[in-house]
Design a protein around this motif. Structure first.
Motif, PDB file in Angstrom:
ATOM      1  N   VAL A  30       0.857  -1.178   0.000  1.00  0.00           N
ATOM      2  CA  VAL A  30       0.000   0.000   0.000  1.00  0.00           C
ATOM      3  C   VAL A  30       0.898   1.234   0.000  1.00  0.00           C
ATOM      4  N   LEU A  31       0.578   2.188  -0.881  1.00  0.00           N
ATOM      5  CA  LEU A  31       1.317   3.446  -0.936  1.00  0.00           C
ATOM      6  C   LEU A  31       0.382   4.593  -0.585  1.00  0.00           C
ATOM      7  N   PRO A  32       0.882   5.641   0.060  1.00  0.00           N
ATOM      8  CA  PRO A  32       0.014   6.776   0.375  1.00  0.00           C
ATOM      9  C   PRO A  32      -0.456   7.478  -0.894  1.00  0.00           C
ATOM     10  N   GLY A  33      -1.627   8.081  -0.826  1.00  0.00           N
ATOM     11  CA  GLY A  33      -2.206   8.766  -1.981  1.00  0.00           C
ATOM     12  C   GLY A  33      -1.564  10.090  -2.300  1.00  0.00           C
ATOM     13  N   GLY A  34      -0.863  10.672  -1.319  1.00  0.00           N
ATOM     14  CA  GLY A  34      -0.226  11.963  -1.555  1.00  0.00           C
ATOM     15  C   GLY A  34      -1.262  12.995  -1.962  1.00  0.00           C
ATOM     16  N   ASN A  35      -0.955  13.782  -2.960  1.00  0.00           N
ATOM     17  CA  ASN A  35      -1.931  14.763  -3.426  1.00  0.00           C
ATOM     18  C   ASN A  35      -2.507  14.376  -4.795  1.00  0.00           C
ATOM     19  N   TRP A  36      -2.589  13.075  -5.054  1.00  0.00           N
ATOM     20  CA  TRP A  36      -3.172  12.598  -6.303  1.00  0.00           C
ATOM     21  C   TRP A  36      -4.695  12.609  -6.202  1.00  0.00           C
ATOM     22  N   ARG A  37      -5.356  12.814  -7.353  1.00  0.00           N
ATOM     23  CA  ARG A  37      -6.817  12.853  -7.438  1.00  0.00           C
ATOM     24  C   ARG A  37      -7.280  12.138  -8.697  1.00  0.00           C
ATOM     25  N   LEU A  38      -8.563  11.759  -8.699  1.00  0.00           N
ATOM     26  CA  LEU A  38      -9.207  11.147  -9.865  1.00  0.00           C
ATOM     27  C   LEU A  38     -10.339  12.042 -10.330  1.00  0.00           C
ATOM     28  N   ARG A  39     -10.540  12.099 -11.636  1.00  0.00           N
ATOM     29  CA  ARG A  39     -11.735  12.748 -12.174  1.00  0.00           C
ATOM     30  C   ARG A  39     -12.184  11.947 -13.386  1.00  0.00           C
ATOM     31  N   ALA A  40     -13.492  11.893 -13.589  1.00  0.00           N
ATOM     32  CA  ALA A  40     -14.064  11.132 -14.703  1.00  0.00           C
ATOM     33  C   ALA A  40     -13.594  11.728 -16.029  1.00  0.00           C
ATOM     34  N   LYS A  41     -13.307  10.868 -17.010  1.00  0.00           N
ATOM     35  CA  LYS A  41     -12.893  11.348 -18.327  1.00  0.00           C
ATOM     36  C   LYS A  41     -14.064  11.974 -19.079  1.00  0.00           C
TER      37      LYS A  41
END
Length: 129
Positions: free
Chosen positions: A69-80
């Motif tokens: 498991v890695l930390p999410g940091g400041n990554w985000r998801l958005r729908a294409k």
């Protein structure tokens, strides 16, 4: 964390429930003769699964296993596609689950049954400022 490359389960008839029900028990190890060993909680020791009453079979669990498991940091998801695709906000990633051949972003904790929810929707992965 389980470091076995694959998990195996021994199956037994569950006479307490119904003759058609099966009880699934994790294989803990293998003996020198290649027989599956399971934990007998009453005896507090490993025993050969085949020697237990109601033994049916041993099967390999083909579900992919989390390797890290890695930390999410400041990554985000958005729908294409869709309304949220135009938004620059996106959904924060709390962690990345690492499997043998892929990584899965996690945006919320698992449900009460311990399973992570997945979606077939496609997302863009981006770092927030």
């Amino acid at each position: 964390m389980d470091t076995q490359p694959a998990r195996y389960y021994a199956y037994f008839t569950d006479a307490a429930e119904s003759e058609d029900d099966e009880l699934e028990v994790l294989v803990e190890s293998w003996d020198d003769d290649g027989r599956a060993r399971i934990l007998d909680q009453e005896e507090g020791r490993l025993v050969v699964a085949k020697d237990r009453l109601g033994f049916l079979r041993v099967e390999r669990d083909n579900e992919p296993q989390v390797r890290g498991v890695l930390p999410g940091g400041n990554w985000r998801l958005r729908a294409k596609e869709g309304p949220s695709s135009r938004s620059g906000i996106g959904t924060p990633i709390i962690a990345f689950l690492v499997y043998d051949t892929y990584v899965r972003p996690v945006t919320r904790l698992p449900s009460s049954n311990g399973r992570w929810k997945t979606t077939s929707a496609r997302y863009d992965l981006f770092q927030s400022d």
